[in-house]
Design an enzyme around this catalytic site. Sequence first.
Site, PDB file in Angstrom:
ATOM      1  N   ASP A   1      -4.726   3.900  -1.871  1.00 46.75           N
ATOM      2  CA  ASP A   1      -5.816   4.237  -0.950  1.00 46.75           C
ATOM      3  C   ASP A   1      -6.325   5.646  -1.191  1.00 46.75           C
ATOM      4  O   ASP A   1      -5.608   6.617  -0.966  1.00 46.75           O
ATOM      5  CB  ASP A   1      -5.317   4.135   0.497  1.00 46.75           C
ATOM      6  CG  ASP A   1      -5.165   2.691   0.918  1.00 46.75           C
ATOM      7  OD1 ASP A   1      -6.159   1.949   0.840  1.00 46.75           O
ATOM      8  OD2 ASP A   1      -4.054   2.307   1.322  1.00 46.75           O
TER       9      ASP A   1
ATOM     10  N   MET B   1     -11.937  -5.848   5.170  1.00 48.33           N
ATOM     11  CA  MET B   1     -11.126  -4.888   5.933  1.00 48.33           C
ATOM     12  C   MET B   1     -10.836  -5.480   7.310  1.00 48.33           C
ATOM     13  O   MET B   1     -11.754  -5.907   8.018  1.00 48.33           O
ATOM     14  CB  MET B   1     -11.861  -3.552   6.097  1.00 48.33           C
ATOM     15  CG  MET B   1     -11.989  -2.709   4.827  1.00 48.33           C
ATOM     16  SD  MET B   1     -10.445  -2.347   3.962  1.00 48.33           S
ATOM     17  CE  MET B   1      -9.524  -1.471   5.227  1.00 48.33           C
TER      18      MET B   1
ATOM     19  N   HIS C   1      -1.321  -1.050  -4.324  1.00 45.22           N
ATOM     20  CA  HIS C   1      -2.583  -0.668  -3.696  1.00 45.22           C
ATOM     21  C   HIS C   1      -2.586   0.844  -3.441  1.00 45.22           C
ATOM     22  O   HIS C   1      -1.677   1.381  -2.797  1.00 45.22           O
ATOM     23  CB  HIS C   1      -2.746  -1.442  -2.387  1.00 45.22           C
ATOM     24  CG  HIS C   1      -4.056  -1.236  -1.696  1.00 45.22           C
ATOM     25  ND1 HIS C   1      -5.215  -1.863  -2.103  1.00 45.22           N
ATOM     26  CD2 HIS C   1      -4.395  -0.477  -0.631  1.00 45.22           C
ATOM     27  CE1 HIS C   1      -6.217  -1.492  -1.307  1.00 45.22           C
ATOM     28  NE2 HIS C   1      -5.744  -0.654  -0.407  1.00 45.22           N
TER      29      HIS C   1
ATOM     30  N   GLY D   1      -9.066   4.278   7.094  1.00 47.57           N
ATOM     31  CA  GLY D   1      -8.778   5.695   7.308  1.00 47.57           C
ATOM     32  C   GLY D   1      -7.313   5.980   7.576  1.00 47.57           C
ATOM     33  O   GLY D   1      -6.819   7.034   7.218  1.00 47.57           O
ATOM     34  N   PHE D   2      -6.643   5.026   8.193  1.00 50.69           N
ATOM     35  CA  PHE D   2      -5.245   5.258   8.571  1.00 50.69           C
ATOM     36  C   PHE D   2      -4.420   3.979   8.436  1.00 50.69           C
ATOM     37  O   PHE D   2      -4.941   2.876   8.645  1.00 50.69           O
ATOM     38  CB  PHE D   2      -5.165   5.750  10.025  1.00 50.69           C
ATOM     39  CG  PHE D   2      -5.930   7.026  10.233  1.00 50.69           C
ATOM     40  CD1 PHE D   2      -5.318   8.262   9.995  1.00 50.69           C
ATOM     41  CD2 PHE D   2      -7.267   7.003  10.622  1.00 50.69           C
ATOM     42  CE1 PHE D   2      -6.038   9.444  10.159  1.00 50.69           C
ATOM     43  CE2 PHE D   2      -7.988   8.185  10.786  1.00 50.69           C
ATOM     44  CZ  PHE D   2      -7.364   9.414  10.555  1.00 50.69           C
TER      45      PHE D   2
ATOM     46  N   GLY E   1      -1.098   1.648   9.723  1.00 53.44           N
ATOM     47  CA  GLY E   1      -0.438   1.360  10.989  1.00 53.44           C
ATOM     48  C   GLY E   1      -1.336   0.986  12.147  1.00 53.44           C
ATOM     49  O   GLY E   1      -0.923   1.055  13.300  1.00 53.44           O
TER      50      GLY E   1
ATOM     51  N   MET F   1     -12.200   4.761  -0.623  1.00 58.87           N
ATOM     52  CA  MET F   1     -12.862   4.982   0.665  1.00 58.87           C
ATOM     53  C   MET F   1     -13.503   6.356   0.575  1.00 58.87           C
ATOM     54  O   MET F   1     -13.043   7.342   1.171  1.00 58.87           O
ATOM     55  CB  MET F   1     -11.816   4.912   1.788  1.00 58.87           C
ATOM     56  CG  MET F   1     -11.329   3.499   2.033  1.00 58.87           C
ATOM     57  SD  MET F   1      -9.764   3.462   2.926  1.00 58.87           S
ATOM     58  CE  MET F   1      -8.639   3.652   1.563  1.00 58.87           C
TER      59      MET F   1
ATOM     60  N   SER G   1       0.836  -1.188   0.000  1.00 58.22           N
ATOM     61  CA  SER G   1       0.000   0.000   0.000  1.00 58.22           C
ATOM     62  C   SER G   1       0.878   1.248   0.000  1.00 58.22           C
ATOM     63  O   SER G   1       1.695   1.450   0.901  1.00 58.22           O
ATOM     64  CB  SER G   1      -0.904   0.002   1.239  1.00 58.22           C
ATOM     65  OG  SER G   1      -1.546   1.252   1.324  1.00 58.22           O
TER      66      SER G   1
ATOM     67  N   GLY H   1       0.684  -2.157   4.222  1.00 58.41           N
ATOM     68  CA  GLY H   1       1.440  -0.914   4.226  1.00 58.41           C
ATOM     69  C   GLY H   1       2.603  -1.022   5.192  1.00 58.41           C
ATOM     70  O   GLY H   1       3.700  -1.457   4.845  1.00 58.41           O
TER      71      GLY H   1
ATOM     72  N   HIS I   1      -8.394   1.656  -4.119  1.00 61.44           N
ATOM     73  CA  HIS I   1      -9.342   1.401  -3.027  1.00 61.44           C
ATOM     74  C   HIS I   1     -10.046   2.711  -2.687  1.00 61.44           C
ATOM     75  O   HIS I   1      -9.453   3.611  -2.102  1.00 61.44           O
ATOM     76  CB  HIS I   1      -8.549   0.848  -1.822  1.00 61.44           C
ATOM     77  CG  HIS I   1      -9.384   0.558  -0.623  1.00 61.44           C
ATOM     78  ND1 HIS I   1      -8.836   0.240   0.607  1.00 61.44           N
ATOM     79  CD2 HIS I   1     -10.726   0.516  -0.449  1.00 61.44           C
ATOM     80  CE1 HIS I   1      -9.815   0.032   1.479  1.00 61.44           C
ATOM     81  NE2 HIS I   1     -10.965   0.202   0.864  1.00 61.44           N
TER      82      HIS I   1
ATOM     83  N   MET J   1      -8.831   8.426  -0.008  1.00 58.02           N
ATOM     84  CA  MET J   1      -9.656   8.828   1.144  1.00 58.02           C
ATOM     85  C   MET J   1     -10.176  10.235   0.930  1.00 58.02           C
ATOM     86  O   MET J   1      -9.406  11.130   0.569  1.00 58.02           O
ATOM     87  CB  MET J   1      -8.809   8.789   2.412  1.00 58.02           C
ATOM     88  CG  MET J   1      -8.190   7.421   2.649  1.00 58.02           C
ATOM     89  SD  MET J   1      -7.098   7.474   4.071  1.00 58.02           S
ATOM     90  CE  MET J   1      -6.610   5.758   4.163  1.00 58.02           C
TER      91      MET J   1
ATOM     92  N   ASP K   1      -6.956  -6.296   4.226  1.00 61.98           N
ATOM     93  CA  ASP K   1      -6.324  -4.970   4.241  1.00 61.98           C
ATOM     94  C   ASP K   1      -6.432  -4.378   5.640  1.00 61.98           C
ATOM     95  O   ASP K   1      -7.531  -4.172   6.155  1.00 61.98           O
ATOM     96  CB  ASP K   1      -7.050  -4.091   3.199  1.00 61.98           C
ATOM     97  CG  ASP K   1      -6.441  -2.700   3.053  1.00 61.98           C
ATOM     98  OD1 ASP K   1      -5.356  -2.456   3.595  1.00 61.98           O
ATOM     99  OD2 ASP K   1      -7.077  -1.868   2.371  1.00 61.98           O
ATOM    100  N   GLY K   2      -5.276  -4.099   6.213  1.00 58.67           N
ATOM    101  CA  GLY K   2      -5.238  -3.458   7.532  1.00 58.67           C
ATOM    102  C   GLY K   2      -4.518  -4.314   8.559  1.00 58.67           C
ATOM    103  O   GLY K   2      -4.979  -5.408   8.872  1.00 58.67           O
ATOM    104  N   GLY K   3      -3.368  -3.832   9.024  1.00 58.04           N
ATOM    105  CA  GLY K   3      -2.615  -4.577  10.041  1.00 58.04           C
ATOM    106  C   GLY K   3      -2.050  -5.894   9.530  1.00 58.04           C
ATOM    107  O   GLY K   3      -1.821  -6.814  10.322  1.00 58.04           O
TER     108      GLY K   3
HETATM  109  C1  DX5 Z   1      -6.572   1.551   5.617  1.00 59.85           C
HETATM  110  C2  DX5 Z   1      -6.167   1.378   4.174  1.00 59.85           C
HETATM  111  C3  DX5 Z   1      -5.060   0.413   4.028  1.00 59.85           C
HETATM  112  C4  DX5 Z   1      -3.765   0.869   4.674  1.00 59.85           C
HETATM  113  C5  DX5 Z   1      -3.203  -0.331   5.343  1.00 59.85           C
HETATM  114  O1  DX5 Z   1      -7.549   2.500   5.689  1.00 59.85           O
HETATM  115  O2  DX5 Z   1      -7.247   0.889   3.395  1.00 59.85           O
HETATM  116  O3  DX5 Z   1      -4.830  -0.001   2.697  1.00 59.85           O
HETATM  117  O4  DX5 Z   1      -2.829   1.391   3.773  1.00 59.85           O
HETATM  118  O5  DX5 Z   1      -2.148   0.055   6.130  1.00 59.85           O
HETATM  119  P1  DX5 Z   1      -1.464  -0.930   7.161  1.00 59.85           P
HETATM  120  O6  DX5 Z   1      -0.992  -2.146   6.392  1.00 59.85           O
HETATM  121  O7  DX5 Z   1      -0.335  -0.111   7.691  1.00 59.85           O
HETATM  122  O8  DX5 Z   1      -2.481  -1.302   8.196  1.00 59.85           O
HETATM  123 ZN    ZN Z   2      -6.699   0.025   1.376  1.00 59.87          ZN
END
Ligand code: DX5
Ligand code: ZN
Length: 220
Positions: A33, A135, A31, A140-141, A143, A66, A6, A195, A64, A35, A173-175
């Site tokens: 993102d 998800m 990927h 939104g963020f 990390g 959002m 990402s 990411g 993606h 937002m 996606d996420g963590g």
């Molecule tokens: C979250 C995004 C993700 C984000 C993942 O809102 O959709 O794609 O970049 O980031 P990590 O892998 O750091 O959780």
């Molecule tokens: Zn994403």
Amino acid sequence: MLIAPSLLAANFARLGSEAVRIDRSGADWLHLDIMDGHFVPNISFGPAVVKTLRPVNRLTFDVHLMCSHPEILLEPFAKAGADRMTIHVELESQVTPLIWKLRSLGKQVGLAINPPTGMASVEPYLDRIDSLLVMTVNPGFGGQEFIGECLTKIDQAAAWRERLGLKYRIAVDGGIEFHTAAHCAEAGADTFISGTGLFKHKNLKAAVAKMRKAAADACH
Ligand code: DX5
Ligand code: ZN
């Protein structure tokens, strides 16, 4: 097993060279993102940025969205070089027309579901999508910490796919780090968006290979 770094976790002060680094990392998708500061409480970047990166990265551009009003963004991102776009099932009545629009633009269709949303909401669309994005954090963020409760959704997505004889990819996606990728793969995921979990390692290429192996090993 597809690995999708990402861009959100890259160094925004040098996006071009980061996009080149991802291109050479052995990953499958980039990927991106998007937002809008409304669907999620953050703003990232738009079609103009994606367009500048297109010539320096040959990977599949996985956008993606959002965003509360993706209908105004599908064409601009298609023109900017997106290969596939993911919209959110939380948009409810907008989902069907958005899928139609993406098909008419010749793009692959992804459907994302947030952690609090029940799986029944995606069921009507399963035969019309190329990927289901589960998800594993509230979007939104970058990390944030992986939400383990989402694993049952991956199980459900895999069971439906098998029972209905469908072929959609199951993305997470996420963590996503090495160990959480393994847990998701065990539950049935095949596409790993990451990411922080990749970019915190100095050697991105090695991290991509390690994540692919962690996921593949967990399936056996
Ligand atoms: C979250 C995004 C993700 C984000 C993942 O809102 O959709 O794609 O970049 O980031 P990590 O892998 O750091 O959780
Ligand atoms: Zn994403």
